[in-house]
Every structure is written in C-alpha cells, then in structure tokens.
Scaffold this motif. Structure first.
Motif, PDB file in Angstrom:
ATOM      1  N   VAL A 180       0.875  -1.177   0.000  1.00  0.00           N
ATOM      2  CA  VAL A 180       0.000   0.000   0.000  1.00  0.00           C
ATOM      3  C   VAL A 180       0.908   1.221   0.000  1.00  0.00           C
ATOM      4  O   VAL A 180       1.691   1.415   0.923  1.00  0.00           O
ATOM      5  CB  VAL A 180      -0.937   0.022   1.215  1.00  0.00           C
ATOM      6  N   HIS A 181       0.816   2.033  -1.053  1.00  0.00           N
ATOM      7  CA  HIS A 181       1.741   3.147  -1.255  1.00  0.00           C
ATOM      8  C   HIS A 181       0.980   4.462  -1.263  1.00  0.00           C
ATOM      9  O   HIS A 181       0.026   4.628  -2.023  1.00  0.00           O
ATOM     10  CB  HIS A 181       2.478   2.961  -2.591  1.00  0.00           C
ATOM     11  N   LYS A 182       1.363   5.386  -0.424  1.00  0.00           N
ATOM     12  CA  LYS A 182       0.726   6.698  -0.396  1.00  0.00           C
ATOM     13  C   LYS A 182       1.310   7.560  -1.497  1.00  0.00           C
ATOM     14  O   LYS A 182       2.489   7.903  -1.493  1.00  0.00           O
ATOM     15  CB  LYS A 182       0.919   7.372   0.962  1.00  0.00           C
ATOM     16  N   VAL A 183       0.463   7.919  -2.474  1.00  0.00           N
ATOM     17  CA  VAL A 183       0.907   8.716  -3.604  1.00  0.00           C
ATOM     18  C   VAL A 183       0.960  10.188  -3.237  1.00  0.00           C
ATOM     19  O   VAL A 183       1.919  10.893  -3.537  1.00  0.00           O
ATOM     20  CB  VAL A 183      -0.026   8.490  -4.815  1.00  0.00           C
ATOM     21  N   LYS A 184      -0.098  10.673  -2.589  1.00  0.00           N
ATOM     22  CA  LYS A 184      -0.126  12.014  -2.033  1.00  0.00           C
ATOM     23  C   LYS A 184      -1.125  12.040  -0.899  1.00  0.00           C
ATOM     24  O   LYS A 184      -1.574  10.975  -0.456  1.00  0.00           O
ATOM     25  CB  LYS A 184      -0.443  13.056  -3.107  1.00  0.00           C
ATOM     26  N   LYS A 185      -1.491  13.213  -0.410  1.00  0.00           N
ATOM     27  CA  LYS A 185      -2.268  13.316   0.827  1.00  0.00           C
ATOM     28  C   LYS A 185      -3.505  12.443   0.827  1.00  0.00           C
ATOM     29  O   LYS A 185      -3.750  11.707   1.784  1.00  0.00           O
ATOM     30  CB  LYS A 185      -2.653  14.784   1.058  1.00  0.00           C
ATOM     31  N   ASP A 186      -4.327  12.509  -0.205  1.00  0.00           N
ATOM     32  CA  ASP A 186      -5.594  11.789  -0.234  1.00  0.00           C
ATOM     33  C   ASP A 186      -5.636  10.761  -1.356  1.00  0.00           C
ATOM     34  O   ASP A 186      -6.686  10.508  -1.944  1.00  0.00           O
ATOM     35  CB  ASP A 186      -6.763  12.769  -0.383  1.00  0.00           C
ATOM     36  N   ILE A 243      -6.657   4.376  -5.202  1.00  0.00           N
ATOM     37  CA  ILE A 243      -7.762   4.730  -4.310  1.00  0.00           C
ATOM     38  C   ILE A 243      -7.631   6.214  -4.026  1.00  0.00           C
ATOM     39  O   ILE A 243      -6.671   6.655  -3.399  1.00  0.00           O
ATOM     40  CB  ILE A 243      -7.721   3.936  -2.995  1.00  0.00           C
ATOM     41  N   ASP A 244      -8.591   7.009  -4.531  1.00  0.00           N
ATOM     42  CA  ASP A 244      -8.484   8.456  -4.371  1.00  0.00           C
ATOM     43  C   ASP A 244      -9.232   8.915  -3.122  1.00  0.00           C
ATOM     44  O   ASP A 244      -9.671   8.113  -2.303  1.00  0.00           O
ATOM     45  CB  ASP A 244      -8.978   9.185  -5.624  1.00  0.00           C
ATOM     46  N   GLN A 245      -9.378  10.230  -2.964  1.00  0.00           N
ATOM     47  CA  GLN A 245      -9.901  10.787  -1.732  1.00  0.00           C
ATOM     48  C   GLN A 245     -11.338  10.371  -1.449  1.00  0.00           C
ATOM     49  O   GLN A 245     -11.764  10.349  -0.293  1.00  0.00           O
ATOM     50  CB  GLN A 245      -9.811  12.305  -1.770  1.00  0.00           C
ATOM     51  N   SER A 246     -12.116  10.011  -2.464  1.00  0.00           N
ATOM     52  CA  SER A 246     -13.486   9.590  -2.192  1.00  0.00           C
ATOM     53  C   SER A 246     -13.523   8.260  -1.448  1.00  0.00           C
ATOM     54  O   SER A 246     -14.539   7.900  -0.869  1.00  0.00           O
ATOM     55  CB  SER A 246     -14.269   9.472  -3.507  1.00  0.00           C
ATOM     56  N   TYR A 247     -12.394   7.515  -1.452  1.00  0.00           N
ATOM     57  CA  TYR A 247     -12.306   6.255  -0.724  1.00  0.00           C
ATOM     58  C   TYR A 247     -11.282   6.333   0.413  1.00  0.00           C
ATOM     59  O   TYR A 247     -10.813   5.324   0.891  1.00  0.00           O
ATOM     60  CB  TYR A 247     -11.894   5.123  -1.668  1.00  0.00           C
ATOM     61  N   LYS A 248     -10.967   7.521   0.848  1.00  0.00           N
ATOM     62  CA  LYS A 248      -9.800   7.680   1.729  1.00  0.00           C
ATOM     63  C   LYS A 248      -9.927   6.924   3.051  1.00  0.00           C
ATOM     64  O   LYS A 248      -8.932   6.462   3.599  1.00  0.00           O
ATOM     65  CB  LYS A 248      -9.521   9.156   1.989  1.00  0.00           C
ATOM     66  N   ILE A 249     -11.135   6.772   3.567  1.00  0.00           N
ATOM     67  CA  ILE A 249     -11.272   6.068   4.830  1.00  0.00           C
ATOM     68  C   ILE A 249     -11.053   4.573   4.645  1.00  0.00           C
ATOM     69  O   ILE A 249     -10.575   3.891   5.528  1.00  0.00           O
ATOM     70  CB  ILE A 249     -12.661   6.339   5.437  1.00  0.00           C
ATOM     71  N   SER A 250     -11.370   4.065   3.479  1.00  0.00           N
ATOM     72  CA  SER A 250     -11.276   2.625   3.258  1.00  0.00           C
ATOM     73  C   SER A 250      -9.845   2.112   3.384  1.00  0.00           C
ATOM     74  O   SER A 250      -9.635   0.923   3.566  1.00  0.00           O
ATOM     75  CB  SER A 250     -11.824   2.269   1.887  1.00  0.00           C
ATOM     76  N   ILE A 251      -8.865   2.967   3.291  1.00  0.00           N
ATOM     77  CA  ILE A 251      -7.483   2.520   3.398  1.00  0.00           C
ATOM     78  C   ILE A 251      -7.220   1.913   4.766  1.00  0.00           C
ATOM     79  O   ILE A 251      -6.353   1.058   4.928  1.00  0.00           O
ATOM     80  CB  ILE A 251      -6.514   3.710   3.112  1.00  0.00           C
ATOM     81  N   ASP A 252      -7.982   2.311   5.768  1.00  0.00           N
ATOM     82  CA  ASP A 252      -7.828   1.736   7.102  1.00  0.00           C
ATOM     83  C   ASP A 252      -8.245   0.270   7.137  1.00  0.00           C
ATOM     84  O   ASP A 252      -7.893  -0.459   8.057  1.00  0.00           O
ATOM     85  CB  ASP A 252      -8.660   2.526   8.123  1.00  0.00           C
TER      86      ASP A 252
END
Length: 467
Positions: A180-186, A243-252
């Motif tokens: 799981v790689h963070k591309v940018k903030k969201d 996974i963009d900001q509209s799915y940001k919580i799902s990363i948890d």
C-alpha cells in the motif's frame, strides 16, 4: 438448516426472505457476509458502508447500510463467510431495491468467525457498544456455521484472475495486496498480485513521442525502493490500483499481504500498463489464508515456480518468437523483477521481453556521427519495465554490419511490432503496436562504481536480431 425457532417477540431473528417484505419495520437479522463496500464519507460528517448478507433462503440477499461517526464503529469484516448479527435495523426501499438501515442511535451488530473453531469462538471479534450477547445467539451462530459448511453460497465463487482480464471489463478479482503506497495526501496506490501474468497490452504511443514524453516504467509517480521491490514475488504481474480521496477512509480496512476479493472493478490500460479502477459500486471482501480459493491460487503458483520455464510469460508459450538469438542458449531465464531485485552488480541475465519503445526512434540516429551505436530500449515482461541500452559493439552484434537506414528501420519495426505497411520514418503516427516476445541477454552495471542502487543501469549484450 431448519427454520429458526422464534424465542420471543422482542428477540426473534427473521430470515431474509421474510424481512424483505417487512417494509418500515425494525427487525433482527443473522447472515453470512458475502460483500462489503469500501467506506466513504457522506455529505455530512458520517461514514457509510454496505454489508450484503445471505442466509439459508438464498439466492435472496440483503444489503445493510451502516452509518457511524468514526471508522472503528463500522463493521470491519475479517473474511468472507463470516457471520453478522444485527438488531433493530429498519427495512427500507429505494426504488425497487429493498435494504436494511442501521441506525447508530438504537441498532447494534456483532461479527463472528464463519468457521467453527469450538466454544471459544462464540465471542464476537467486533461488536457495537449496544450489542448484548444472549444464550440464543450460540445456537443461531452454530446453525449458520453448519449450514455454510455444507452448502455452496452463491456470490462467493465468481472470481477472475489477472491472466483473464480484458480492457474495460467489470470483474471480480481474487488477489493478494502486496503493498500500500501513499501517492499524495488523499491518494493511495495498491499493488495487487495473484501469481499469474496479465495479458500484454497494445502500445498506442507514437514513436517520436519517446523523446519528449517517454513511455513510463511504472504508474506510480516515483519508483519504489529496492527494499519494497524485494518483497514482491519475482513471477506474476503486480497490478496497480488507485484509491483516491473519495475512498480515503477505506485505506484503514486494507492491509498488505492479505488475500482479498474486489467486486465490480474495472481494468484499464494506461501507457501499456494495466491498472485496476474502483467503481462507485465496487466492494471488497477480505479472504482468510485458508480459504479454498486462496489455497488453490497459492498451489497453482507453487506448481508454476517449480517448472523449468516458470519465468517465461504465459503468452510467450510454446516459445517466444525466433527473431533474436543469444550467445548463451543454456542459461536459464529470469524475469525483469529478478533483474531489478538481484543483489549483485555487475551481473548477467537472460530474459524474454517485449521491446515497447526505442530512443532515438529514427533509424538514421541509431549511431553517433562517429558511427557508434547508442540506443535506449524500453523492455517489459509481465513483472516489470526497464530501460536497457545498446551501445557500441553490442549494437553491431544486435543489428549486424549493414548500416543502411532502410534495413535498420525494418529491423526496428519487426522488433516493435510495426506492420510493413506503416511508414513510420516518413509519416510518424499513432500506430497500435503489439511487439513480439523475444529473448535477450542483459547485464547490470553502475555508472559510478561508488554509487548505490539509484544509478543501476542495464545493457543488452550477446544478442542478435536475426529476423
């Protein structure tokens, strides 16, 4: 599974088929989880997600909509086939769809392992604050486990592997999350793998674009570190998913090295590289490591890597094209991921690859004014893309001693999968290309012997383009 006994009017669990006709009523439900959507923010301050369940009245299913202020109050289903109990949910309709609405003020839920692990597993692994376990639950959970073990549950086996995907097709994908790689903030990127090779995609870019807009080696903004790449398997495609900001919580909810099933996702090709795309109705199922489908996938992969030709792309069988020959016919093949993650430099390899780009693109420019070959090829196989250089005597070995532009152009076109009717020299255009699989020898080296991983380069050697 026999019909459930009604314990009392206040604490009865309804079957889905009965609950679906109880519009605007509060009911209690128990079922097998077959689908969970990725949590999203509502227009207000809450999070929402949907959990679809099935019971012995299948194929009838029912979705339960959950709303909560924080992510820890939303069901976090550990694996498909787990059991959920919900109480005081309201049966509602939206158009022709019937669903259950969870109310955070008075509803309650609990999640249990779907498999029978004995008396110790009659405690929920997650429950809401208002949930209260009753002795009747033990009988219901035991019965649901027994039913799920002896019956095929619809909706859990419609799976596809990476080797079967097609452009634009909606699929349910069985895969393992490798990173799981963070591309940018969201924005995050997931790296998905199942041990098979995604089919090679056609290349749509113009040859002349390689100077100003080169074909990318990967879809992430910057290359992953060698430490991360070394955690990837060296055989099988690792496909990216954004996974963009509209799915940001799902990363948890997403953890690397877990087997999952993505439901209703779309597969696209970007610059010749496969990418998975989440859709508004996409869903996620977490699979247990001992799930039969996971075990089958791992068994197939283990059988593959034991074969002599394990590193050859699936679509190169029974053998890659014969337009190249190497000076080392008995050296075993490796994948480009083997090349990228190998610990030693300088080191020599033999691979089966496609040449998807070349720079400079004009045959007249392959050699410097003093007659020295200096070409950069973009190579790919199902595991990775790299740049590899053809230089000096290695270029002569590759192309031969006929330096005429027409001959070099024909050889270039053959290597890139360009048809004879496409005159790319005089009229460069956006030609769809499907380059052939070819074998070649590669050598890794450092430009600066005192430098480390960042300057690792690759040269083609001991390879001849024979036509």
């Amino acid at each position: 599974m026999p019909p459930r006994r009604r314990d009392d009017d206040d604490y009865k669990y309804m079957q889905i088929i009965d609950a679906s006709s109880s519009i605007n009523q509060r009911v209690n439900l128990i079922g097998i989880v077959i689908e969970t959507t990725l949590p999203k923010r509502t227009k207000g301050t809450d999070l929402c997600c949907s959990v679809r369940i099935v019971d012995e009245t299948q194929p009838k299913t029912l979705s339960i909509m959950f709303y909560a202020e924080t992510v820890d109050k939303i069901p976090r289903v550990a694996s498909n086939g787990d059991i959920i109990l919900v109480s005081q949910v309201t049966i509602s309709t939206r158009g022709s769809e019937v669903y259950a609405m969870y109310n955070k003020k008075f509803s309650a839920f609990a999640l249990y392992e779907g498999r029978d692990f004995g008396e110790r597993e009659f405690a929920p692994y997650q429950s809401s604050r208002k949930f209260s376990f009753r002795e009747q639950d033990r009988r219901l959970i035991k019965g649901m486990r027994k039913w799920s073990m002896h019956n095929k549950i619809e909706g859990l086996n419609d799976l596809m592997l990476l080797r079967e995907i097609k452009i634009g097709e909606r699929v349910n994908l069985l895969c393992k999350i490798m990173h799981v790689h963070k591309v940018k903030k969201d924005k995050w990127m997931l790296f998905l793998w199942d041990g098979t090779d995604a089919p090679p995609a056609c290349i749509e870019t113009k040859l002349e674009d390689e100077m100003e807009n080169p074909l990318p080696l990967h879809l992430e903004p910057s290359s992953l570190s060698r430490d991360i790449l070394c955690t990837f398997p060296t055989v099988g495609t690792v496909m990216r998913m954004i996974i963009d900001q509209s799915y940001k919580i799902s990363i948890d909810f997403i953890h690397k090295h877990r087997w999952v099933k993505f439901v209703n996702i779309k597969c696209e090709v970007v610059a010749g590289l496969w990418q998975a795309v989440l859709m508004p109705l996409s869903a996620l199922r977490i699979l247990s490591d001992d799930d039969d489908r996971v075990l089958d996938c791992q068994r197939t992969y283990n059988e593959r890597v034991q074969l002599k030709w394990a590193c050859l792309p699936f679509t190169s069988f029974p053998w890659p094209s014969h337009i190249t020959e190497t000076d080392h016919p008995d050296v075993p093949f490796v994948t480009l991921m083997n090349v990228l993650t190998h610990t030693e430099v300088t080191y020599k390899f033999k691979c089966v690859v496609r040449v998807v780009a070349i720079f400079p693109w004009r045959a007249d420019d392959f050699r410097s004014p003093c007659g020295v070959y200096r070409i950069r090829l973009t190579l790919e196989d199902p595991t990775a893309r790299i740049h590899a250089f053809l230089y000096a005597e290695d270029g002569i070995k590759f192309f031969g001693n006929d330096f005429s532009a027409d001959i070099l152009a024909r050889k270039r076109n053959m290597l890139l999968g360009i048809g004879e009717g496409d005159d790319c020299e005089r009229s460069p255009k956006n030609v769809s290309r499907n380059p052939p699989w070819v074998e070649c020898c590669l050598k890794s080296y450092y430009l600066d012997k005192n430098d480390a991983w960042g300057s690792r380069n690759y040269r083609i050697f001991g390879t001849t383009l024979v036509g």
